[in-house]
Design an enzyme around this catalytic site. Structure first.
Site, short mmCIF file in Angstrom:
data_model
loop_
_atom_site.label_atom_id
_atom_site.label_comp_id
_atom_site.label_asym_id
_atom_site.label_seq_id
_atom_site.Cartn_x
_atom_site.Cartn_y
_atom_site.Cartn_z
N LEU A 169 34.58 9.99 27.67
CA LEU A 169 34.82 8.65 27.14
C LEU A 169 35.73 7.88 28.08
CD1 LEU A 169 35.41 9.37 23.33
CD2 LEU A 169 33.32 8.58 24.42
N GLY A 210 39.24 17.70 24.56
CA GLY A 210 39.73 16.33 24.68
C GLY A 210 38.65 15.34 24.34
N ASP A 211 38.38 14.41 25.29
CA ASP A 211 37.33 13.41 25.08
C ASP A 211 36.10 13.72 25.93
OD1 ASP A 211 38.61 12.93 27.47
OD2 ASP A 211 38.43 10.76 27.34
N GLU A 212 35.91 14.99 26.26
CA GLU A 212 34.77 15.41 27.09
C GLU A 212 33.72 16.11 26.24
OE1 GLU A 212 37.10 16.25 31.32
OE2 GLU A 212 36.71 17.92 29.93
#
Length: 305
Positions: A169, A210-212
């Site tokens: 993201l 995380g945002d992965e």
């Protein structure tokens, strides 16, 4: 006091005499078997505690009788079911031990059992938690690696391609810092749902951390199949969204590696997709890149910048 104690425990307790007649049931045993004590007492144990093999439907010898005959503690085989008085089945787990009198002679046996459905449900829940991300419910790295290994094998046998997509993201940290972790968590859950909606049922999306996110595209015919999925995802994230009353614009940077050209094992494919994702960020974000710079790249429509 003994009866009060036995009625208070969570397991069912059933006691038989040396002739195999029921001489005691606690409250839980009454509930699980469907037999009230006043009707069960004096019955042969096979009548009250009717056990079958869950697969073959063959009757199983009473563990109480085995404990008496063998003079030792015994247990039911996995998959055994209790046929209750009303005819319904219940998976159970149990053990039985002989009871000795003051002269050291066998005076009967005690059978202790419980509803195994609770154990199965707990095991299934533990298995699910060990393989899925708690926040999004997506498969985690462990489950993705298993599926990726299987997909490589299938693609190799069938002569097809398969692809790994690494998604990140864009600008997630500023959003998380500005609006709080609750909004950040909701964004991750929404992203997981929307990415999943863009895939086939045979594909897998995993939260990598995380945002992965990682996507496994199984058995594709050509790189253009991965391109279509990447563009579909970018288009879906093109419009602004409202999170907890805040207007938030979110985009993605995507890297793609393809089996067998870009790697023939999970680690290489993931690494190359990760490298390609960073190339997407360096080129302005909100786009996709293949790990080979000579291959096709692309971005979202201008209105999604």
């Amino acid at each position: 006091m003994a009866h009060i104690t036995l009625d208070a425990i969570g397991d069912a307790v059933l006691v038989v005499d040396p002739q195999g007649q029921v001489i005691y049931l606690n409250k839980v045993a009454e509930t699980l078997t469907g037999w009230p004590s006043e009707q069960a007492l004096g019955q042969q144990v096979e009548m009250v505690f009717s056990i079958f093999d869950g697969s073959t439907r063959e009757r199983v010898t009473s563990p109480g009788q085995r404990a008496i005959d063998e003079g030792r503690t015994v247990g039911l085989a996995l998959g055994s079911v209790l046929v209750r008085r009303d005819g319904t089945d219940m998976a159970i787990e149990d053990s039985a031990a002989p009871i000795y009198n003051r002269y050291g002679k066998v005076a009967g046996a005690v059978i202790v059992f419980h509803d195994a459905r609770q154990s199965v449900a707990a095991m299934e829940e533990m298995s699910h938690l060990s393989q899925h991300d708690i926040l999004t419910g997506l498969p985690n790295r462990i489950l993705l690696r298993e599926r990726l290994t299987q997909a490589i094998g299938m693609a190799h046998r069938h002569g097809n391609n398969m692809a790994v997509m690494f998604l990140d993201l864009d600008h997630f940290k500023p959003i998380n810092d500005a609006y709080g972790h609750a909004v950040g968590d909701q964004l991750l859950r929404d992203a997981a749902s929307e990415i999943t909606a863009c895939l086939r049922t045979t594909d897998t999306v995993s939260r990598h951390g995380g945002d992965e996110f990682l996507i496994l595209l199984s058995e594709i015919k050509a790189r253009t199949d991965a391109v279509q999925i990447a563009r579909k995802i970018l288009d879906r994230f093109a419009q602004p969204r409202v999170l907890d009353g805040h207007d938030v614009q979110v985009s993605l940077s995507i890297g793609i590696s393809v089996f067998p050209e870009d790697g023939q094992d999970p680690d290489t494919l993931i690494h190359n997709a990760d490298t390609a994702m960073y190339a997407s960020k360096q080129k302005g974000r909100n786009q996709f890149q293949f790990c080979d710079p000579m291959q096709q790249s692309g971005s979202a429509p201008p209105d999604s910048e």
